[in-house]
Design a protein around this motif. Structure first.
Motif, PDB file in Angstrom:
ATOM      1  N   LEU A   1      37.964  49.143  44.746  1.00  0.00           N
ATOM      2  CA  LEU A   1      37.888  49.601  43.356  1.00  0.00           C
ATOM      3  C   LEU A   1      38.786  48.760  42.449  1.00  0.00           C
ATOM      4  O   LEU A   1      38.401  48.397  41.328  1.00  0.00           O
ATOM      5  CB  LEU A   1      38.303  51.072  43.282  1.00  0.00           C
ATOM      6  CG  LEU A   1      37.339  52.094  43.904  1.00  0.00           C
ATOM      7  CD1 LEU A   1      38.017  53.451  44.010  1.00  0.00           C
ATOM      8  CD2 LEU A   1      36.067  52.212  43.076  1.00  0.00           C
ATOM      9  N   VAL A   2      39.981  48.444  42.936  1.00  0.00           N
ATOM     10  CA  VAL A   2      40.931  47.664  42.130  1.00  0.00           C
ATOM     11  C   VAL A   2      40.432  46.235  41.954  1.00  0.00           C
ATOM     12  O   VAL A   2      40.478  45.675  40.850  1.00  0.00           O
ATOM     13  CB  VAL A   2      42.326  47.687  42.795  1.00  0.00           C
ATOM     14  CG1 VAL A   2      43.265  46.695  42.115  1.00  0.00           C
ATOM     15  CG2 VAL A   2      42.920  49.089  42.748  1.00  0.00           C
ATOM     16  N   GLU A   3      39.934  45.632  43.012  1.00  0.00           N
ATOM     17  CA  GLU A   3      39.500  44.232  42.947  1.00  0.00           C
ATOM     18  C   GLU A   3      38.309  44.031  42.021  1.00  0.00           C
ATOM     19  O   GLU A   3      38.115  42.939  41.490  1.00  0.00           O
ATOM     20  CB  GLU A   3      39.132  43.754  44.355  1.00  0.00           C
ATOM     21  CG  GLU A   3      40.342  43.603  45.273  1.00  0.00           C
ATOM     22  CD  GLU A   3      39.941  43.367  46.716  1.00  0.00           C
ATOM     23  OE1 GLU A   3      38.708  43.353  46.978  1.00  0.00           O
ATOM     24  OE2 GLU A   3      40.831  43.196  47.572  1.00  0.00           O
ATOM     25  N   HIS A   4      37.521  45.083  41.794  1.00  0.00           N
ATOM     26  CA  HIS A   4      36.312  44.938  40.968  1.00  0.00           C
ATOM     27  C   HIS A   4      36.432  45.646  39.619  1.00  0.00           C
ATOM     28  O   HIS A   4      35.427  45.908  38.955  1.00  0.00           O
ATOM     29  CB  HIS A   4      35.088  45.447  41.731  1.00  0.00           C
ATOM     30  CG  HIS A   4      34.764  44.615  42.928  1.00  0.00           C
ATOM     31  ND1 HIS A   4      35.346  44.820  44.158  1.00  0.00           N
ATOM     32  CD2 HIS A   4      33.917  43.543  43.082  1.00  0.00           C
ATOM     33  CE1 HIS A   4      34.872  43.937  45.025  1.00  0.00           C
ATOM     34  NE2 HIS A   4      34.011  43.151  44.406  1.00  0.00           N
ATOM     35  N   GLY A   5      37.645  45.948  39.205  1.00  0.00           N
ATOM     36  CA  GLY A   5      37.870  46.416  37.839  1.00  0.00           C
ATOM     37  C   GLY A   5      37.568  47.876  37.581  1.00  0.00           C
ATOM     38  O   GLY A   5      37.461  48.285  36.417  1.00  0.00           O
TER      39      GLY A   5
ATOM     40  N   GLU B   1      35.616  58.454  44.926  1.00  0.00           N
ATOM     41  CA  GLU B   1      35.186  57.290  44.160  1.00  0.00           C
ATOM     42  C   GLU B   1      35.191  56.064  45.074  1.00  0.00           C
ATOM     43  O   GLU B   1      36.131  55.857  45.843  1.00  0.00           O
ATOM     44  CB  GLU B   1      36.150  57.093  42.990  1.00  0.00           C
ATOM     45  CG  GLU B   1      35.775  55.987  42.042  1.00  0.00           C
ATOM     46  CD  GLU B   1      36.799  55.850  40.931  1.00  0.00           C
ATOM     47  OE1 GLU B   1      36.416  55.463  39.822  1.00  0.00           O
ATOM     48  OE2 GLU B   1      37.990  56.136  41.180  1.00  0.00           O
ATOM     49  N   ALA B   2      34.154  55.264  44.998  1.00  0.00           N
ATOM     50  CA  ALA B   2      34.063  54.097  45.879  1.00  0.00           C
ATOM     51  C   ALA B   2      33.161  53.039  45.255  1.00  0.00           C
ATOM     52  O   ALA B   2      32.347  53.323  44.371  1.00  0.00           O
ATOM     53  CB  ALA B   2      33.523  54.502  47.257  1.00  0.00           C
TER      54      ALA B   2
ATOM     55  N   LEU C   1      43.102  50.392  37.918  1.00  0.00           N
ATOM     56  CA  LEU C   1      44.287  49.551  37.827  1.00  0.00           C
ATOM     57  C   LEU C   1      44.958  49.460  39.196  1.00  0.00           C
ATOM     58  O   LEU C   1      44.821  50.363  40.028  1.00  0.00           O
ATOM     59  CB  LEU C   1      45.276  50.143  36.817  1.00  0.00           C
ATOM     60  CG  LEU C   1      44.838  50.151  35.350  1.00  0.00           C
ATOM     61  CD1 LEU C   1      45.815  50.967  34.512  1.00  0.00           C
ATOM     62  CD2 LEU C   1      44.729  48.736  34.810  1.00  0.00           C
ATOM     63  N   PRO C   2      45.729  48.404  39.447  1.00  0.00           N
ATOM     64  CA  PRO C   2      46.424  48.283  40.738  1.00  0.00           C
ATOM     65  C   PRO C   2      47.354  49.461  41.033  1.00  0.00           C
ATOM     66  O   PRO C   2      47.596  49.782  42.195  1.00  0.00           O
ATOM     67  CB  PRO C   2      47.218  46.980  40.585  1.00  0.00           C
ATOM     68  CG  PRO C   2      46.430  46.179  39.602  1.00  0.00           C
ATOM     69  CD  PRO C   2      45.859  47.169  38.641  1.00  0.00           C
ATOM     70  N   SER C   3      47.851  50.127  40.002  1.00  0.00           N
ATOM     71  CA  SER C   3      48.747  51.265  40.227  1.00  0.00           C
ATOM     72  C   SER C   3      48.038  52.421  40.916  1.00  0.00           C
ATOM     73  O   SER C   3      48.689  53.314  41.474  1.00  0.00           O
ATOM     74  CB  SER C   3      49.336  51.746  38.902  1.00  0.00           C
ATOM     75  OG  SER C   3      48.308  52.074  37.980  1.00  0.00           O
ATOM     76  N   ALA C   4      46.694  52.425  40.910  1.00  0.00           N
ATOM     77  CA  ALA C   4      45.953  53.481  41.605  1.00  0.00           C
ATOM     78  C   ALA C   4      46.199  53.433  43.106  1.00  0.00           C
ATOM     79  O   ALA C   4      46.036  54.440  43.801  1.00  0.00           O
ATOM     80  CB  ALA C   4      44.460  53.357  41.323  1.00  0.00           C
TER      81      ALA C   4
ATOM     82  N   GLU D   1      47.778  43.265  31.217  1.00  0.00           N
ATOM     83  CA  GLU D   1      48.136  42.242  32.206  1.00  0.00           C
ATOM     84  C   GLU D   1      46.990  41.998  33.187  1.00  0.00           C
ATOM     85  O   GLU D   1      46.680  40.854  33.525  1.00  0.00           O
ATOM     86  CB  GLU D   1      49.391  42.698  32.956  1.00  0.00           C
ATOM     87  CG  GLU D   1      49.874  41.726  34.014  1.00  0.00           C
ATOM     88  CD  GLU D   1      51.104  42.251  34.750  1.00  0.00           C
ATOM     89  OE1 GLU D   1      51.370  41.772  35.869  1.00  0.00           O
ATOM     90  OE2 GLU D   1      51.790  43.149  34.214  1.00  0.00           O
ATOM     91  N   ARG D   2      46.342  43.061  33.607  1.00  0.00           N
ATOM     92  CA  ARG D   2      45.256  42.944  34.572  1.00  0.00           C
ATOM     93  C   ARG D   2      44.026  42.287  33.934  1.00  0.00           C
ATOM     94  O   ARG D   2      43.352  41.459  34.556  1.00  0.00           O
ATOM     95  CB  ARG D   2      44.889  44.335  35.108  1.00  0.00           C
ATOM     96  CG  ARG D   2      43.888  44.334  36.239  1.00  0.00           C
ATOM     97  CD  ARG D   2      44.469  43.716  37.494  1.00  0.00           C
ATOM     98  NE  ARG D   2      43.550  43.840  38.621  1.00  0.00           N
ATOM     99  CZ  ARG D   2      43.735  43.257  39.794  1.00  0.00           C
ATOM    100  NH1 ARG D   2      44.816  42.496  39.987  1.00  0.00           N
ATOM    101  NH2 ARG D   2      42.859  43.421  40.764  1.00  0.00           N
ATOM    102  N   ILE D   3      43.736  42.623  32.678  1.00  0.00           N
ATOM    103  CA  ILE D   3      42.593  42.029  31.975  1.00  0.00           C
ATOM    104  C   ILE D   3      42.802  40.526  31.802  1.00  0.00           C
ATOM    105  O   ILE D   3      41.877  39.719  31.983  1.00  0.00           O
ATOM    106  CB  ILE D   3      42.384  42.723  30.613  1.00  0.00           C
ATOM    107  CG1 ILE D   3      41.846  44.143  30.830  1.00  0.00           C
ATOM    108  CG2 ILE D   3      41.428  41.923  29.745  1.00  0.00           C
ATOM    109  CD1 ILE D   3      41.757  44.956  29.561  1.00  0.00           C
ATOM    110  N   GLU D   4      44.023  40.124  31.462  1.00  0.00           N
ATOM    111  CA  GLU D   4      44.333  38.693  31.311  1.00  0.00           C
ATOM    112  C   GLU D   4      44.101  37.946  32.624  1.00  0.00           C
ATOM    113  O   GLU D   4      43.575  36.829  32.637  1.00  0.00           O
ATOM    114  CB  GLU D   4      45.775  38.516  30.853  1.00  0.00           C
ATOM    115  CG  GLU D   4      46.016  38.943  29.412  1.00  0.00           C
ATOM    116  CD  GLU D   4      47.487  38.852  29.017  1.00  0.00           C
ATOM    117  OE1 GLU D   4      48.293  38.429  29.887  1.00  0.00           O
ATOM    118  OE2 GLU D   4      47.827  39.208  27.874  1.00  0.00           O
ATOM    119  N   LEU D   5      44.468  38.602  33.748  1.00  0.00           N
ATOM    120  CA  LEU D   5      44.263  37.977  35.049  1.00  0.00           C
ATOM    121  C   LEU D   5      42.770  37.825  35.350  1.00  0.00           C
ATOM    122  O   LEU D   5      42.320  36.766  35.807  1.00  0.00           O
ATOM    123  CB  LEU D   5      44.937  38.811  36.141  1.00  0.00           C
ATOM    124  CG  LEU D   5      44.761  38.306  37.586  1.00  0.00           C
ATOM    125  CD1 LEU D   5      45.388  36.930  37.752  1.00  0.00           C
ATOM    126  CD2 LEU D   5      45.380  39.292  38.569  1.00  0.00           C
TER     127      LEU D   5
END
Length: 724
Positions: free
Chosen positions: A359-363, A97-98, A366-369, A267-271
């Motif tokens: 992937l994390v920066e563009h939604g 995935e990329a 999740l950061p836990s990935a 938390e991530r959606i709020e950010l």
């Protein structure tokens, strides 16, 4: 059980002193030791002796699947009574995935899982949890994230004769460890029920299933059965069912994980919303909620490994569980071709992290990935207590860490930086490197005085190839002349170039000069490469042109000459390690010679000359002392399935493999389909030579049926064959 080495070989040459010294070093508690073994000296046999003597669970690491498969086959022959397992990536095809921000391109994960390798991976995990006599041959896949060994062990389902257990309770337990019920299509990872009889096909077994018979709420009898016929193989007192998937966890942990995933999502959606990234917020919400629904209903989802931190209960940034966690604390690591394997392990983490950050920066995740990752190099070193590095050309890391002073500096010779001193390894001097960063050193406190153990004496008495330097001017014409001289004697030649285009063009030019030649490079698939090498050994052609594939692991006893074009072009393909490894391809022939075309004797070439002179001198001295006459290595060449004595026998053998449609007409299309399926199955079982032989059958049949070119639609193929 202890390890039981079974072999017709006995230790010869340097072998016994090599593994005796290494065993002594391991018993002294040293963390690092290096076996410097030249091509043809029997390094695998020495490794097997070390494993038997130490008697501990062992991980043998290789830097690619093909060499890992070769080692797996050899160790299975050496240890037929022990658990020899194979653990490599189970993807035949894998597109990670990329996301590419510049073009706003999202690449979805796409993969094709090899079921046979998945079975071997599950077998590895089960063996490590239930046995001590386990030898695992693995690729770098062993440092990638895997399920928790505690969860995996905790979800095993033991069943024994006389156990108080209701049939429905067993079915529920099997479903909880991801087995599927299928009373019609019985396969790996499935079970079927017939009254009071439950038959289970564990995912880690190939042709064997387990039959559990009940009498009321008691286990009456347990048997192993043949999957195809259902015939009983043997009665057993007990059996333990391992989970059918590699990523498993208890229902309680999954519930806690889903709560934590949902909290992180919010938390991530709020950010994202605070930063005005509404598209990213919506994208993340839709993807994560879909995965949560799948986990709630099915127990898993596509890409569940990206949530592994929550499922296993790890803290942010904490390393993932890997195959290394399934080993006991005292396990041993042997790193084959360490000059490649060590840098490979070093490079895995950064490459994986750069892809996931996007992937994390563009939604998309999740950061836990980010915590679903391979091990960092220092984490790998912490998990592995004792390591034996095995290579004909050990790198600076292995040399530095195998020294008793272990000061983290690169050994040099005179004013030249050196990875090793070929004249006398026992007199290596360590000084700081003036131009390179110091090599990272581990475990400074040493318990022995081991440097590097040499294994450079070949039992066959063969010497390292003679080195000949020739000018660059006219190197192609000189190569043609050298090739003609060797082919007249019935010997084979390897020619190495710097680029794929050069390899292809040179092959065409040599063919124009009347030579039988082929080329090989990375664009040629694995099965084709194996077949090309087989044809070279079988003298179907005489000269093989390649780039970097003519190095580690190639066993070609018929090759007497290696020509290295543009040898003075310093770089990855012409450094000291590459030159030594490439020249070693001619070390199995009594007339072995390596010709280097160069106008300048570079540092790498000079080191090759020094190493070769040193090793030839040692071997000559040994041969004279023991009255050994050098002999070429002789090894049988497996014939292709279509090497027949004459056209008549060829037709007869081919006709016997066809399926009759009418009295004198054969359905070539169906036969081709069957042969192609057999070829694919052989490849999944790592039987690359058999796969190549089946490919020969397919080509021969297509030729006879007139299907080599043109339309390939089944209807036209059948009609064309019938008319013919």
């Amino acid at each position: 059980m202890s390890f039981q080495l079974v072999s017709d070989y006995s230790a010869k040459g340097d072998q016994e002193q090599a593994f005796e010294k290494l065993v002594k070093s391991l018993e002294a508690g040293n963390a690092h030791q290096t076996l410097l073994g030249v091509t043809g000296s029997g390094k695998t046999f020495s490794m097997a002796n070390i494993i038997e003597r130490m008697g501990r669970p062992t991980l043998v690491m290789s830097h690619n699947k093909t060499l890992a498969a070769q080692l797996y086959s050899e160790f299975r022959n050496f240890f037929p009574h022990n658990a020899v397992e194979y653990f490599v990536s189970y993807f035949d095809y894998y597109q990670p995935e990329a996301y590419i921000p510049r073009s706003d391109t999202y690449i979805e994960k796409d993969s094709s899982v090899n079921e046979e390798i998945e079975r071997l991976r599950l077998s590895t995990m089960g063996s490590l949890l239930t046995r001590q006599d386990v030898l695992v041959v693995a690729s770098v896949s062993c440092i990638y994230g895997l399920g928790s060994p505690d969860d995996y062990e905790g979800m095993m389902v033991p069943v024994w004769q006389g156990q108080e257990l209701a049939r429905d309770d067993l079915l529920g337990q099997l479903v909880s460890i991801l087995f599927e019920r299928n009373d019609i299509a019985f396969g790996r990872g499935k079970f079927r029920v017939r009254g009071d009889v439950v038959e289970v096909h564990p995912a880690y077994l190939e042709d064997t299933a387990i039959r559990v018979e009940f009498f009321g709420d008691e286990v009456d009898r347990i048997s192993t059965i043949d999957v195809l016929t259902g015939a009983v193989i043997e009665r057993v007192d007990k059996h333990t069912f391992f989970p059918a998937k590699q990523f498993v966890s208890s229902a309680e942990k999954m519930q806690r994980a889903m709560i934590a995933i949902r909290a992180e999502m919010k938390e991530r959606i709020e950010l994202f919303e605070k930063e005005g990234k509404l598209i990213e917020a919506q994208r993340l919400k839709m993807r994560t909620e879909y995965d949560l629904e799948m986990m709630q209903e099915m127990g898993f989802c596509q890409g569940i490994e990206n949530y592994s931190r929550h499922i296993t209960g790890r803290a942010p940034g904490e390393r993932p569980y890997t195959l290394l966690d399934f080993f006991p604390d005292d396990f041993l690591v042997l790193m084959d071709e360490s000059h490649v394997s060590v840098p490979q392990i070093r490079g895995m983490y950064e490459g994986d992290m750069s892809r996931k950050k996007s992937l994390v920066e563009h939604g998309f995740r999740l950061p836990s990935a980010l915590d679903n990752r391979p091990l960092r190099f220092n984490e790998f070193m912490e998990l592995t207590n004792q390591r034996v590095y095995v290579s004909a050309t050990p790198g600076p890391f292995e040399v530095v860490n195998s020294r008793p002073d272990n000061k983290g500096c690169i050994p040099v010779h005179g004013n030249k930086e050196r990875g090793i001193d070929p004249i006398s390894l026992r007199q290596l001097r360590i000084v700081p490197s003036p131009t390179e960063d110091p090599v990272e050193a581990f475990d400074v406190a040493r318990k022995g005085n081991l440097l590097i153990v040499e294994q450079i004496i070949r039992p066959t008495g063969l010497l390292d190839p003679v080195l000949t330097l020739k000018p660059l001017a006219g190197q192609i014409d000189a190569t043609i002349e050298l090739c003609q001289q060797r082919t007249e004697k019935g010997e084979r030649v390897l020619v190495t170039t710097l680029t794929k285009r050069t390899a292809e063009d040179l092959s065409e030019y040599l063919q124009g000069a009347g030579l039988k030649v082929r080329y090989i490079h990375a664009d040629i698939d694995a099965v084709e490469r194996v077949e090309i090498l087989r044809q070279l050994r079988a003298a179907e052609f005489d000269i093989l042109v390649g780039i970097n594939l003519l190095r580690e692991g190639l066993d070609l006893p018929e090759v007497s000459l290696v020509c290295i074009l543009d040898a003075d072009k310093e770089g990855f393909l012409r450094n000291e390690t590459s030159l030594i490894q490439t020249a070693g391809r001619a070390a199995r022939h009594i007339n072995g010679e390596c010709v280097l075309f160069c106008d300048e004797v570079t540092d790498s070439i000079q080191r090759l000359i020094d190493v070769t002179e040193y090793r030839r001198g040692r071997q000559k001295e040994y041969n004279e002392r023991h009255n050994i006459t050098p002999q070429s290595v002789v090894r049988a060449v497996q014939k292709s399935l279509h090497q027949y004595q004459d056209d008549r026998s060829r037709a007869e053998k081919l006709n016997r493999s066809l399926v009759a449609e009418e009295a004198s007409v054969y359905d070539a299309v169906n036969v081709l389909s069957e042969l192609e399926q057999e070829m694919q199955e052989a490849a999944t079982r790592l039987e690359f030579e058999r796969a190549a032989h089946l490919r020969d059958q397919i080509k021969e049949l297509k030729k006879r049926a007139g299907l080599e070119k043109g339309e390939s639609r089944p209807g036209k193929e059948k009609e064309a064959f019938r008319k013919k």
